[in-house]
Design an enzyme around this catalytic site. Sequence first.
Site, PDB file in Angstrom:
ATOM      1  N   GLY A  38       0.861  -1.193   0.000  1.00  0.00           N
ATOM      2  CA  GLY A  38       0.000   0.000   0.000  1.00  0.00           C
ATOM      3  C   GLY A  38       0.886   1.228   0.000  1.00  0.00           C
ATOM      4  N   ALA A  41       1.271   2.952   3.582  1.00  0.00           N
ATOM      5  CA  ALA A  41       2.008   2.152   4.570  1.00  0.00           C
ATOM      6  C   ALA A  41       3.467   1.999   4.139  1.00  0.00           C
ATOM      7  CB  ALA A  41       1.332   0.797   4.745  1.00  0.00           C
ATOM      8  N   ASN A 174       5.777  10.254 -10.827  1.00  0.00           N
ATOM      9  CA  ASN A 174       6.681   9.531 -11.718  1.00  0.00           C
ATOM     10  C   ASN A 174       6.454  10.030 -13.151  1.00  0.00           C
ATOM     11  OD1 ASN A 174       4.460   8.178 -12.806  1.00  0.00           O
ATOM     12  ND2 ASN A 174       4.823   6.289 -11.661  1.00  0.00           N
ATOM     13  N   THR A 202      10.193  11.535 -10.523  1.00  0.00           N
ATOM     14  CA  THR A 202      11.102  10.393 -10.433  1.00  0.00           C
ATOM     15  C   THR A 202      11.203   9.761 -11.821  1.00  0.00           C
ATOM     16  OG1 THR A 202       9.345   8.853  -9.776  1.00  0.00           O
ATOM     17  CG2 THR A 202      10.543   9.973  -8.002  1.00  0.00           C
ATOM     18  N   GLY A 204      12.792   6.659 -12.705  1.00  0.00           N
ATOM     19  CA  GLY A 204      13.218   5.258 -12.731  1.00  0.00           C
ATOM     20  C   GLY A 204      14.741   5.164 -12.691  1.00  0.00           C
ATOM     21  N   GLY A 233       8.814   4.160  -5.803  1.00  0.00           N
ATOM     22  CA  GLY A 233       8.334   5.543  -5.645  1.00  0.00           C
ATOM     23  C   GLY A 233       7.971   5.834  -4.191  1.00  0.00           C
ATOM     24  N   ASP A 234       7.428   4.852  -3.496  1.00  0.00           N
ATOM     25  CA  ASP A 234       7.071   5.037  -2.078  1.00  0.00           C
ATOM     26  C   ASP A 234       8.336   5.146  -1.225  1.00  0.00           C
ATOM     27  OD1 ASP A 234       4.526   4.563  -3.076  1.00  0.00           O
ATOM     28  OD2 ASP A 234       4.597   2.439  -2.563  1.00  0.00           O
ATOM     29  N   SER A 272      16.159  -0.113  -2.868  1.00  0.00           N
ATOM     30  CA  SER A 272      14.890  -0.867  -2.753  1.00  0.00           C
ATOM     31  C   SER A 272      14.612  -1.711  -4.001  1.00  0.00           C
ATOM     32  CB  SER A 272      13.718   0.076  -2.464  1.00  0.00           C
ATOM     33  OG  SER A 272      13.265   0.696  -3.640  1.00  0.00           O
TER      34      SER A 272
HETATM   35  P1  ATP Z   1       7.017   2.048  -8.813  1.00  0.00           P
HETATM   36  O1  ATP Z   1       5.669   2.333  -9.409  1.00  0.00           O
HETATM   37  O2  ATP Z   1       7.738   0.915  -9.497  1.00  0.00           O
HETATM   38  O3  ATP Z   1       7.003   1.968  -7.344  1.00  0.00           O
HETATM   39  P2  ATP Z   1       7.531   4.672  -9.667  1.00  0.00           P
HETATM   40  O4  ATP Z   1       7.100   4.526 -11.106  1.00  0.00           O
HETATM   41  O5  ATP Z   1       6.627   5.380  -8.737  1.00  0.00           O
HETATM   42  O6  ATP Z   1       7.949   3.280  -9.082  1.00  0.00           O
HETATM   43  P3  ATP Z   1      10.197   5.328 -10.494  1.00  0.00           P
HETATM   44  O7  ATP Z   1      10.445   6.654 -11.106  1.00  0.00           O
HETATM   45  O8  ATP Z   1      10.176   4.146 -11.405  1.00  0.00           O
HETATM   46  O9  ATP Z   1       8.895   5.442  -9.606  1.00  0.00           O
HETATM   47  O10 ATP Z   1      11.302   5.025  -9.375  1.00  0.00           O
HETATM   48  C1  ATP Z   1      11.390   5.797  -8.190  1.00  0.00           C
HETATM   49  C2  ATP Z   1      12.856   5.922  -7.823  1.00  0.00           C
HETATM   50  O11 ATP Z   1      13.383   4.604  -7.647  1.00  0.00           O
HETATM   51  C3  ATP Z   1      13.739   6.579  -8.882  1.00  0.00           C
HETATM   52  O12 ATP Z   1      13.755   7.979  -8.708  1.00  0.00           O
HETATM   53  C4  ATP Z   1      15.090   5.934  -8.591  1.00  0.00           C
HETATM   54  O13 ATP Z   1      15.704   6.609  -7.528  1.00  0.00           O
HETATM   55  C5  ATP Z   1      14.713   4.529  -8.120  1.00  0.00           C
HETATM   56  N1  ATP Z   1      14.755   3.546  -9.213  1.00  0.00           N
HETATM   57  C6  ATP Z   1      13.714   3.016  -9.867  1.00  0.00           C
HETATM   58  N2  ATP Z   1      14.120   2.149 -10.819  1.00  0.00           N
HETATM   59  C7  ATP Z   1      15.467   2.126 -10.747  1.00  0.00           C
HETATM   60  C8  ATP Z   1      16.511   1.425 -11.452  1.00  0.00           C
HETATM   61  N3  ATP Z   1      16.216   0.557 -12.457  1.00  0.00           N
HETATM   62  N4  ATP Z   1      17.782   1.671 -11.101  1.00  0.00           N
HETATM   63  C9  ATP Z   1      18.100   2.516 -10.096  1.00  0.00           C
HETATM   64  N5  ATP Z   1      17.170   3.206  -9.401  1.00  0.00           N
HETATM   65  C10 ATP Z   1      15.877   3.018  -9.717  1.00  0.00           C
HETATM   66  O1  RIB Z   2       3.533   1.558  -4.865  1.00  0.00           O
HETATM   67  C1  RIB Z   2       3.458   0.182  -4.628  1.00  0.00           C
HETATM   68  C2  RIB Z   2       2.184  -0.159  -3.942  1.00  0.00           C
HETATM   69  O2  RIB Z   2       1.113   0.159  -4.798  1.00  0.00           O
HETATM   70  C3  RIB Z   2       2.013  -1.631  -3.610  1.00  0.00           C
HETATM   71  O3  RIB Z   2       2.521  -1.974  -2.344  1.00  0.00           O
HETATM   72  C4  RIB Z   2       0.517  -1.847  -3.769  1.00  0.00           C
HETATM   73  O4  RIB Z   2      -0.124  -2.140  -2.574  1.00  0.00           O
HETATM   74  C5  RIB Z   2      -0.026  -0.572  -4.404  1.00  0.00           C
HETATM   75  O5  RIB Z   2      -0.664   0.214  -3.476  1.00  0.00           O
END
Ligand code: ATP
Ligand code: RIB
Length: 289
Positions: A38, A41, A174, A202, A204, A233-234, A272
């Site tokens: 979540g 959390a 993101n 962010t 990735g 992202g969390d 992470s």
């Molecule tokens: P998710 O939905 O998968 O939780 P998100 O789409 O909200 O992630 P991202 O921009 O993909 O967010 O990633 C968040 C942060 O995680 C990035 O700013 C970076 O610091 C780290 N990160 C994500 N993917 C990678 C990667 N392949 N290598 C290194 N760092 C990464």
């Molecule tokens: O950002 C990741 C989270 O998105 C997962 O833990 C899932 O529960 C959804 O809320």
Amino acid sequence: VDVVVLGSANADLVVEVDRRPAAGETVLGSDTQVLPGGKGANTAVAAARLGAAVAFLGAVGGDPYGEMLLGSLRSAGVDTSLVRRSDRPTGLAYITVTPDGENSIVVSPGANSALTRDDVELGDASVLVASLEVPVPVVAHALELAAATGVRSVLNLSPVAELGLSTVDILVVNQHEAAWLLDGRADPRRLLALGPRAAVITLGAKGAAVAVDDELHEIPAHPVTPVDSTGAGDAFTGALAATLVGSGASRGAVGADLVSAARRAVRVASISVTRRGTQPSYPSASELS
Ligand code: ATP
Ligand code: RIB
């Protein structure tokens, strides 16, 4: 507490697949793992692992998933006294993860939908963090309360939705969410026109881009081999909030400390993605030194 995190708590039902099924198709996957998740959390746990005093403001059902989520929050040191128990089932997230570490998620919000404006309390927190798997009017109310009482607000606008952003101090999105908000180029400076005082996108594996005072700061990610990016992202948002508290900036302030907080958040998030799951993948402060 230093940080109140308003958002969802879900049990993540995670299955690894070679590829996602197309409509009408069935694929076989791994055994299912049931993990605490979540967006809310996760963010609370990420911030607490770094040493911030965190309270989680959310809702769970009276079922074993709710107990699992409360247990995970508490074992990370998160204060759960603001968590509401609902008659609805605890939120569930159905997650598939492919070998490249990418995920796709369907969330069934359940108890998360039962939160109301009356549940919002910020106490003596200096930072509010919110995300959007809980009702939008509740988030809007919490942001207004934070703005009125000098509490710094960080909004992770995820999943992206229509919400006035003029009460937001720091907006975090993101690339997909940024594309939804902005037609075209994903430059965080362009997000400032929507109302927040600072904005972060962010990116990735490319790290993050921060806009403060109309200046752009690009923060590269650490090169890693990702195994599961779920909750990255969390992790970023939780680490950002925890670091802003530690920076000692005055309540309501948004400034240069955001850039150094984003640097640390990129570091935490990149760790992470090298571990499976969301909350179990977040590092503690001692792992960063
Ligand atoms: P998710 O939905 O998968 O939780 P998100 O789409 O909200 O992630 P991202 O921009 O993909 O967010 O990633 C968040 C942060 O995680 C990035 O700013 C970076 O610091 C780290 N990160 C994500 N993917 C990678 C990667 N392949 N290598 C290194 N760092 C990464
Ligand atoms: O950002 C990741 C989270 O998105 C997962 O833990 C899932 O529960 C959804 O809320």
